[in-house]
Design a protein around this motif. Structure first.
Motif, PDB file in Angstrom:
ATOM      1  N   LEU A  66       0.666  -1.189  -0.077  1.00  0.00           N
ATOM      2  CA  LEU A  66       0.231  -0.371   0.102  1.00  0.00           C
ATOM      3  C   LEU A  66       0.823   1.410   0.071  1.00  0.00           C
ATOM      4  O   LEU A  66       0.139   2.203  -0.353  1.00  0.00           O
ATOM      5  CB  LEU A  66      -0.574   0.092   1.313  1.00  0.00           C
ATOM      6  N   ASN A  67       1.927   1.108   0.068  1.00  0.00           N
ATOM      7  CA  ASN A  67       2.568   2.295   0.377  1.00  0.00           C
ATOM      8  C   ASN A  67       4.337   2.343  -0.428  1.00  0.00           C
ATOM      9  O   ASN A  67       5.267   3.233  -0.540  1.00  0.00           O
ATOM     10  CB  ASN A  67       2.981   2.627   2.336  1.00  0.00           C
ATOM     11  N   ASN A  68       5.018   1.294  -0.932  1.00  0.00           N
ATOM     12  CA  ASN A  68       5.775   0.745  -1.090  1.00  0.00           C
ATOM     13  C   ASN A  68       6.000   1.781  -2.639  1.00  0.00           C
ATOM     14  O   ASN A  68       7.631   1.628  -3.073  1.00  0.00           O
ATOM     15  CB  ASN A  68       6.860  -0.363  -0.623  1.00  0.00           C
ATOM     16  N   TYR A  69       5.157   1.722  -3.015  1.00  0.00           N
ATOM     17  CA  TYR A  69       4.956   2.527  -4.989  1.00  0.00           C
ATOM     18  C   TYR A  69       4.791   3.749  -4.937  1.00  0.00           C
ATOM     19  O   TYR A  69       4.506   4.816  -5.983  1.00  0.00           O
ATOM     20  CB  TYR A  69       5.061   1.634  -5.451  1.00  0.00           C
ATOM     21  N   ARG A  70       3.513   4.367  -3.389  1.00  0.00           N
ATOM     22  CA  ARG A  70       3.085   5.592  -3.664  1.00  0.00           C
ATOM     23  C   ARG A  70       3.500   6.456  -3.882  1.00  0.00           C
ATOM     24  O   ARG A  70       4.829   6.759  -3.729  1.00  0.00           O
ATOM     25  CB  ARG A  70       2.230   5.163  -3.216  1.00  0.00           C
ATOM     26  N   LEU A  78      -2.895   6.650  -2.165  1.00  0.00           N
ATOM     27  CA  LEU A  78      -3.058   5.239  -1.836  1.00  0.00           C
ATOM     28  C   LEU A  78      -3.601   4.406  -3.368  1.00  0.00           C
ATOM     29  O   LEU A  78      -4.435   4.882  -3.903  1.00  0.00           O
ATOM     30  CB  LEU A  78      -3.840   5.017  -0.856  1.00  0.00           C
ATOM     31  N   PRO A  79      -2.937   3.201  -3.689  1.00  0.00           N
ATOM     32  CA  PRO A  79      -3.423   1.933  -4.195  1.00  0.00           C
ATOM     33  C   PRO A  79      -5.411   1.693  -4.452  1.00  0.00           C
ATOM     34  O   PRO A  79      -5.671   1.852  -3.238  1.00  0.00           O
ATOM     35  CB  PRO A  79      -2.761   0.865  -4.327  1.00  0.00           C
ATOM     36  N   VAL A  80      -5.284   2.527  -5.365  1.00  0.00           N
ATOM     37  CA  VAL A  80      -7.260   1.722  -6.094  1.00  0.00           C
ATOM     38  C   VAL A  80      -7.402   0.263  -5.507  1.00  0.00           C
ATOM     39  O   VAL A  80      -6.507  -0.762  -5.790  1.00  0.00           O
ATOM     40  CB  VAL A  80      -7.498   1.930  -7.217  1.00  0.00           C
ATOM     41  N   GLY A  81      -8.175  -0.214  -4.690  1.00  0.00           N
ATOM     42  CA  GLY A  81      -8.825  -1.419  -4.472  1.00  0.00           C
ATOM     43  C   GLY A  81      -9.220  -2.187  -3.179  1.00  0.00           C
ATOM     44  O   GLY A  81      -9.219  -1.272  -2.211  1.00  0.00           O
ATOM     45  N   GLU A  82      -9.233  -3.027  -2.858  1.00  0.00           N
ATOM     46  CA  GLU A  82      -9.627  -3.685  -2.084  1.00  0.00           C
ATOM     47  C   GLU A  82      -7.568  -4.003  -0.717  1.00  0.00           C
ATOM     48  O   GLU A  82      -7.359  -4.670  -0.899  1.00  0.00           O
ATOM     49  CB  GLU A  82     -10.882  -5.202  -2.270  1.00  0.00           C
TER      50      GLU A  82
END
Length: 244
Positions: A66-70, A78-82
């Motif tokens: 959730l954080n290593n590419y944002r 934040l990434p999109v998705g569940e």
């Protein structure tokens, strides 16, 4: 546990694994060997020695996708998705933990697309999601990742083949030659029995070793669901591993 139980070895059941030649999984046809396999009597030094992951320096977000590419620190980045967590233990055939081993994972984003130049699926890339992570098991053999649930995607095995949502997981053994790779599926996914790759595995129990279980007791309220996926490295109850 008796002392000799630690040294006993349970042979791998070759019937547990699919054949190398499985026409229903079309790319296996070209990859399957056409001559008898040969046993290597004297492995090289690189095959029997391996890195010591206890000394591996990990970044603070190596296991947090959730954080290593944002980009940036705002919530909108934040990434999109569940949002989910995946955790479990790496153990041997006798239930003994495998500590300090490198566990790596890679996956598609929530739309079912990989961050790979050859992935041409119509789903968009997520600018805040890289799709890869790594961690090292602790003394008890435990590992954990935070990520988004990957989406299913079509692939050209036949006119309507779809891969179930899945995460690729690699476990590094005591040497480079003992690396094991498997796939994690999600409990209740209706695409699992329709997947040509899954259907190369004829033993229903073997397929179950690839299925993570929803763990509501560990799920975090208003944050994420949690799935448990234990990995048995060898023996009669081993997790199914890719053999190609």
């Amino acid at each position: 546990m008796a002392a000799n139980e630690h040294t006993a070895f349970v042979m791998r059941d070759r019937n547990w694994h699919p054949p190398a030649y499985a026409p229903g999984y079309k790319t296996s046809v070209a990859r399957s060997p056409r001559q008898a396999l040969m046993a290597i009597q004297t492995p090289s030094a690189s095959e029997i020695s391996g890195p010591d992951f206890q000394r591996l320096t990990l970044g603070p977000y190596d296991n947090d996708l959730l954080n290593n590419y944002r980009e940036g620190t705002e919530r909108d980045g934040l990434p999109v998705g569940e949002r989910i967590q995946v955790y479990g233990r790496v153990i041997d055939q006798f239930g003994k933990p495998v500590p300090h081993t490198l566990v790596e994972m890679w996956q598609a984003n929530a739309g079912g697309r990989y961050r790979h130049k050859k992935d041409r699926y119509a789903a968009p890339l997520d600018p805040n999601f890289g799709g890869v992570g790594r961690t090292v098991t602790d003394e008890g053999g435990w590992y954990r990742f935070r990520t988004v649930k990957p989406g299913p995607y079509p692939w050209p095995n036949d006119p309507n083949s779809w891969r179930p949502a899945h995460i690729h997981i690699s476990v590094m053994g005591p040497s480079i030659s003992t690396r094991l790779i498997t796939q994690l599926y999600f409990e209740g996914d209706p695409l699992i029995p329709h997947c040509p790759i899954v259907n190369t595995i004829k033993d229903a129990e073997a397929v179950e070793t690839l299925t993570s279980r929803l763990d509501m007791a560990r799920s975090r309220s208003f944050d994420c669901l949690v799935y448990r996926f234990d990995i048995v490295t060898r023996g009669a109850l081993q997790t199914f591993f890719e053999n190609f």
